[in-house]
Design a protein around this motif. Structure first.
Motif, PDB file in Angstrom:
ATOM      1  N   THR A  35       0.736  -0.279  -6.825  1.00  0.00           N
ATOM      2  CA  THR A  35       0.047  -0.526  -5.562  1.00  0.00           C
ATOM      3  C   THR A  35      -1.461  -0.548  -5.747  1.00  0.00           C
ATOM      4  OG1 THR A  35      -0.323   0.334  -3.322  1.00  0.00           O
ATOM      5  CG2 THR A  35       0.120   1.942  -5.035  1.00  0.00           C
ATOM      6  N   SER A  92      10.462  -3.240   5.150  1.00  0.00           N
ATOM      7  CA  SER A  92       9.005  -3.129   5.036  1.00  0.00           C
ATOM      8  C   SER A  92       8.542  -1.709   4.734  1.00  0.00           C
ATOM      9  CB  SER A  92       8.337  -3.611   6.324  1.00  0.00           C
ATOM     10  OG  SER A  92       8.797  -2.851   7.431  1.00  0.00           O
ATOM     11  N   ILE A  93       9.469  -0.738   4.701  1.00  0.00           N
ATOM     12  CA  ILE A  93       9.099   0.633   4.342  1.00  0.00           C
ATOM     13  C   ILE A  93      10.003   1.100   3.206  1.00  0.00           C
ATOM     14  CG2 ILE A  93       9.038   3.041   5.090  1.00  0.00           C
ATOM     15  CD1 ILE A  93       8.148   2.131   7.792  1.00  0.00           C
ATOM     16  N   TRP A 100       0.864  -1.181   0.000  1.00  0.00           N
ATOM     17  CA  TRP A 100       0.000   0.000   0.000  1.00  0.00           C
ATOM     18  C   TRP A 100       0.902   1.233   0.000  1.00  0.00           C
ATOM     19  CZ3 TRP A 100      -1.159   3.354   4.456  1.00  0.00           C
ATOM     20  CH2 TRP A 100      -0.409   3.047   5.593  1.00  0.00           C
ATOM     21  N   ILE A 142       6.057   5.125   1.297  1.00  0.00           N
ATOM     22  CA  ILE A 142       5.784   6.474   1.788  1.00  0.00           C
ATOM     23  C   ILE A 142       6.410   7.472   0.823  1.00  0.00           C
ATOM     24  CG2 ILE A 142       6.104   8.142   3.654  1.00  0.00           C
ATOM     25  CD1 ILE A 142       6.226   5.829   5.616  1.00  0.00           C
ATOM     26  N   ILE A 174       0.924   7.078   9.493  1.00  0.00           N
ATOM     27  CA  ILE A 174       1.219   5.986   8.555  1.00  0.00           C
ATOM     28  C   ILE A 174       2.051   4.901   9.236  1.00  0.00           C
ATOM     29  CG2 ILE A 174       2.277   5.396   6.347  1.00  0.00           C
ATOM     30  CD1 ILE A 174      -0.291   7.221   6.256  1.00  0.00           C
ATOM     31  N   THR A 186       5.084  -0.881   2.984  1.00  0.00           N
ATOM     32  CA  THR A 186       4.430   0.425   2.973  1.00  0.00           C
ATOM     33  C   THR A 186       5.318   1.398   2.208  1.00  0.00           C
ATOM     34  OG1 THR A 186       3.374   0.023   5.111  1.00  0.00           O
ATOM     35  CG2 THR A 186       3.582   2.320   4.400  1.00  0.00           C
ATOM     36  N   HIS A 230       1.122   1.048   9.855  1.00  0.00           N
ATOM     37  CA  HIS A 230       2.048   0.025   9.343  1.00  0.00           C
ATOM     38  C   HIS A 230       2.407  -0.993  10.431  1.00  0.00           C
ATOM     39  CE1 HIS A 230       5.597  -1.723   7.385  1.00  0.00           C
ATOM     40  NE2 HIS A 230       6.203  -1.563   8.548  1.00  0.00           N
TER      41      HIS A 230
END
Length: 444
Positions: free
Chosen positions: A334, A317-318, A250, A281, A263, A279, A267
């Motif tokens: 996404t 993961s980010i 996302w 950003i 956010i 995620t 997350h």
């Protein structure tokens, strides 16, 4: 015949404004230099901001000047610029913006025959020099760039004026309605041959500020239009797509400082049930990317920075995108896009149309400001097209639902895309029609 009432008072207010901008010119020049030191002005094209050209004006033929303050307004202008270029090849087109970020993105998206300059500051010397050199036949101003020296100077030169995607926020409307400023607006708005407002509410705002009713014509919101532009180098995007292909993804786009905490909180909850989640950003201001990444890393997050082309190694993961001009391509990677600038009072929201056009399920906060009409129109077309949430807990709940049920996610994606296409159709041709009929045709 001598002017009376608000317009006469407007002349007095304008003379005061012109005198102030003349007297404060040295300070404004210092301000531009300070901005340059901070990277907010172009390092070698600063003279353009003082009305001194870096390119030659075509020796013959009419010239149409499009002015947009920054990237969003510039992107909205591009489809109309292309349309004008096709329909009126005899007309030279000049494009100006004020921000470096707009320049970096738009220079590769504008047609090759469009002249690009940075807009002059609204001092008498800079604006008079700019108008005197370029001698535009018409000026199209995007949204709400109502600079008095520009408008009065253009009017005195007999230059046709249009305001496309015209808008005034509630705050701006209150500002211009003040007794000191209302007469100035009463002087400026009648100089426009065409004002194309975003909505009926905006039309009322302009009429209350003395815009002539005959000048107001609707054409639709140009920010619905997603310009067809092919990225020159897609290798990194394609590689990122390959890395994300086996993960839940996302994206939080156009995130302002403070919103990344929301956010990150969401997350941290999602990763408990979806350990493979990534995620993405995208900060509104990419120059803050390194700073945000360091803050996230201090909190124990494994962050990959886009500008460094970091790979999504196990445990990452980010993915933090601190680059410009790739948002549209990223939306295609996404299924879910959360649009920032919308979770705190005082922010003005951001354009949701590109995410909807890419087929994302679109989520946003409630503080959507300038884009409230767009959110409302899409929701009226289909209530599922834009999901508004009030904060972390609601965002968390909706995302958990979307990741848990593929059918619900697909229905939200379909709703957003269909609403976008329904509302965007014919917007550019409508804008061209009103522009050509009310401005270009009458000022050749």
């Amino acid at each position: 015949m001598a002017m009376t009432g608000p317009m006469a008072k407007g002349e007095i207010v304008y003379k005061i404004y012109r005198a102030l901008t003349y007297g404060l010119s040295p300070l404004l020049h210092l301000h531009l230099h300070w901005r340059k030191l901070r990277g907010l002005e172009h390092p070698i094209r600063g003279r353009e901001r003082l009305g001194r050209p870096s390119l030659r004006r075509p020796s013959s033929g009419p010239l149409l000047w499009f002015h947009a303050v920054s990237l969003g307004e510039g992107m909205a202008a591009i489809p109309v610029i292309k349309f004008c270029s096709q329909r009126r090849p005899d007309v030279h087109i000049l494009m100006t913006t004020t921000t470096v970020s707009a320049f970096e993105v738009l220079k590769d998206r504008l047609p090759a025959n469009v002249i690009y300059q940075f807009a002059p500051i609204d001092t008498p010397a800079a604006m008079d020099a700019f108008l005197g050199y370029w001698k535009p036949n018409w000026i199209v101003i995007m949204e709400s760039e109502l600079w008095p020296n520009l408008i009065i100077g253009a009017s005195k030169c007999g230059i046709g004026l249009a305001l496309l995607n015209a808008r005034l926020s509630a705050k701006s409307f209150r500002h211009w309605s003040r007794p000191v400023l209302f007469p100035l607006m009463s002087l400026l708005l009648p100089k426009f041959s065409l004002i194309a407002p975003l909505s009926s509410v905006q039309a009322i705002h302009f009429q209350l500020l003395q815009a002539p009713p005959f000048s107001i014509k609707f054409s639709g919101d140009l920010k619905y239009v997603v310009d067809e532009y092919e990225q020159k180098d897609t290798r990194h995007i394609e590689y990122l797509q390959k890395q994300l292909s086996q993960k839940q993804v996302w994206m939080a786009a156009s995130i302002h400082r403070g919103e990344e905490e929301i956010i990150l909180g969401v997350h941290n909850v999602l990763v408990q049930t979806h350990p493979d989640i990534v995620t993405i950003i995208v900060p509104r201001h990419p120059q803050h990317g390194q700073e945000i990444a360091e803050e996230l890393q201090k909190g124990g997050q494994n962050v990959a920075l886009r500008s460094q082309h970091k790979e999504l190694i196990p445990g990452t993961s980010i993915y933090l995108v601190d680059t410009l001009g790739e948002l549209r391509q990223l939306y295609k990677l996404t299924p879910i896009a959360v649009i920032g600038g919308s979770f705190f009072p005082g922010l003005a929201g951001h354009n949701i149309s590109e995410a909807a056009a890419a087929g994302c399920a679109v989520l946003t906060g409630h503080h959507v400001g300038h884009f409230s009409h767009m959110v409302r129109e899409m929701q009226q077309y289909n209530s599922l097209s834009v999901i508004q949430v009030s904060g972390k807990l609601e965002l968390e709940k909706v995302l958990m639902e979307l990741f848990a049920d593929a059918k619900i996610l697909e229905s939200r994606q379909k709703a957003a895309k269909e609403a976008f296409h329904a509302l965007s159709s014919a917007v550019v041709s409508n804008a061209w029609d009103v522009l050509n009929f009310h401005l270009l045709r009458n000022k050749c």
